[in-house]
Enzyme design. Structure first.
Site, mmCIF file in Angstrom:
data_model
loop_
_atom_site.group_PDB
_atom_site.id
_atom_site.type_symbol
_atom_site.label_atom_id
_atom_site.label_comp_id
_atom_site.label_asym_id
_atom_site.label_seq_id
_atom_site.Cartn_x
_atom_site.Cartn_y
_atom_site.Cartn_z
ATOM 1 C CE LYS A 79 -3.837 2.089 2.599
ATOM 2 N NZ LYS A 79 -4.761 1.909 3.744
ATOM 3 C CB SER A 137 -7.646 3.791 2.628
ATOM 4 O OG SER A 137 -6.909 3.166 3.673
ATOM 5 C CB SER A 194 -8.424 1.005 5.493
ATOM 6 O OG SER A 194 -9.044 2.257 5.611
#
Length: 429
Positions: free
Chosen positions: A62, A131, A155
């Site tokens: 990420k 996210s 997330s």
């Protein structure tokens, strides 16, 4: 070399799939870098029996976790130099176990709510969640068999549910997360993993955790608890129908399920959590927003402004509420002889459109208490979108959660993995 032939074949299917899904941050020379790293890995471990546990596994990272040699942008317009720093400990640990970084995966802006371009592999007109959007979508699409994500509210678990993959969010602080660039809410942020199956999470966890304890599964089956009350009312009717179907499968397999009234003050828990996120984000971003305010999205500016209104005393009181909730849930588990909580992983399937990433409300209380959670895919709805079962364990009992999750995975009967070009999801040299 057979290994380099493999990576040439993988490159072709990666490009074809990535054009559709957009899970990864663009990287010039991605596969030249991978070929170089493959050679280095083979030179370091020439003997197959001496190779580390994740030897040759491709993984995504990420884009709020630094990777040496790859720029971090956090889906932000701010100067990239602001995010420069040492490689994230979680990344370094997977590399030390022999894994190879395929690339940075798309995140929402600063790991909050403003989405990037990533699409849901099951239906590109629907959000993949956020996210950790790119990490979930990349594993679902078969672009990699492992990806790192982070969770402050929902997330990790929510995008895993929307994309039909397994995801493990650890007990708060058991996997180092202090090196997120930038942090969203340091007292809540956790680093976790996405994998196609529970077994993959079981391979990655010992490499990531500070103090992983290998253990045999506990004798017998865990008792499962459903937290009835205002919290569960946040799930849609569709989500509750699929949740009850999953519960029926588990009961048929012999699991005991108890329904327990829990979290009567859920609205206060939610408000408390959201104030911590806003306050801690504001304390980190104040200097940056003064210098680069025009480069922030309106939604991120709003969050920071809300957080600036939270006093230090209010923030301390909200943080103390996390411990109270953890103690309350532990007391309920003891009193009712419950081993794991089970709930819908999201209020429903992945919403239509790419302008938002869905509501993390079903994940919020477990993140607030810092408890370990895992998403188990539990089926597809009538529109062919994945549904997920969220399973929550006790504080610091991640090992038991993961061991029991494998037992829970089987009766759920998930066999809806996508047939996409990249069917070879791990690089084992």
């Amino acid at each position: 070399m057979d290994e380099l032939k493999y990576i040439e074949e993988f490159e072709a299917c990666f490009e074809a799939c990535e054009r559709e899904i957009q899970a990864f941050v663009a990287e010039e020379g991605r596969f030249e870098r991978l070929r170089r790293e493959i050679r280095q890995l083979l030179d370091r471990y020439p003997h197959p029996l001496a190779r580390p546990p994740l030897f040759g596994v491709l993984f995504g990272v990420k884009d709020i976790l630094n990777v040496a040699g790859i720029q971090t942008r956090a889906e932000s317009q701010l100067p990239a130099a602001l995010f420069h720093g040492p490689e994230a400990e979680s990344v370094a640990r997977l590399k030390a176990a022999g894994a190879l970084v395929l690339g940075k995966t798309i995140t929402t802006e600063f790991g909050y709510f403003v989405p990037g371009p990533t699409r849901n592999p099951y239906n590109p007109e629907h959000t993949p969640g956020g996210s950790s959007s790119g990490s979930a979508a990349a594993v679902a699409a078969g672009l990699c068999s492992l990806a790192l994500g982070t969770q402050t509210i929902g997330s990790i678990i929510r995008p895993a549910a929307f994309c039909g993959v397994v995801a493990l969010k650890p007990t708060y602080s058991r996997v180092p997360s202090a090196d997120m660039i930038p942090p969203l809410a340091p007292s809540l942020d956790s680093v976790g993993v996405f994998t196609p199956e529970v077994a993959g999470a079981g391979l990655a966890a010992p490499c990531l955790y500070d103090d992983w304890q290998l253990q045999r599964p506990a004798a017998g089956q865990p008792v499962l608890g459903i937290p009835e009350g205002s919290y569960l009312e946040n799930a849609s009717q569709e989500a509750l129908v699929y949740f009850e179907e999953a519960c029926q499968k588990l009961q048929t397999a012999g699991f005991t399920i108890k329904r327990v009234q829990a979290m009567p003050d859920f609205s206060q828990i939610r408000e408390r959590h959201e104030r911590i996120v806003a306050a801690e984000a504001a304390r980190f971003h104040t200097a940056w927003i003064e210098a680069y305010g025009h480069l922030y999205s309106p939604r991120m500016v709003e969050l920071i402004q809300q957080g600036q209104e939270v006093s230090d005393g209010e923030l301390a009181a909200a943080r103390a509420g996390r411990v109270r909730l953890r103690i309350e849930l532990a007391g309920l588990m003891e009193a009712q002889a419950i081993d794991l909580w089970i709930t819908p992983a999201a209020p429903g399937p992945a919403p239509y459109g790419l302008e938002a990433t869905g509501d993390p409300v079903m994940n919020l209380p477990w993140s607030h208490a810092g408890l370990p959670t895992i998403n188990l895919p539990s089926g597809l709805n009538a529109d062919g979108l994945p549904m997920g079962l969220q399973v929550t364990g006790r504080w610091y009992a991640d090992e038991a959660l993961l061991a029991w999750a494998e037992a829970l995975e089987k009766p759920l009967g998930w066999n809806q993995a996508l047939e996409l070009p990249c069917t070879q999801t791990a690089l084992h040299l």
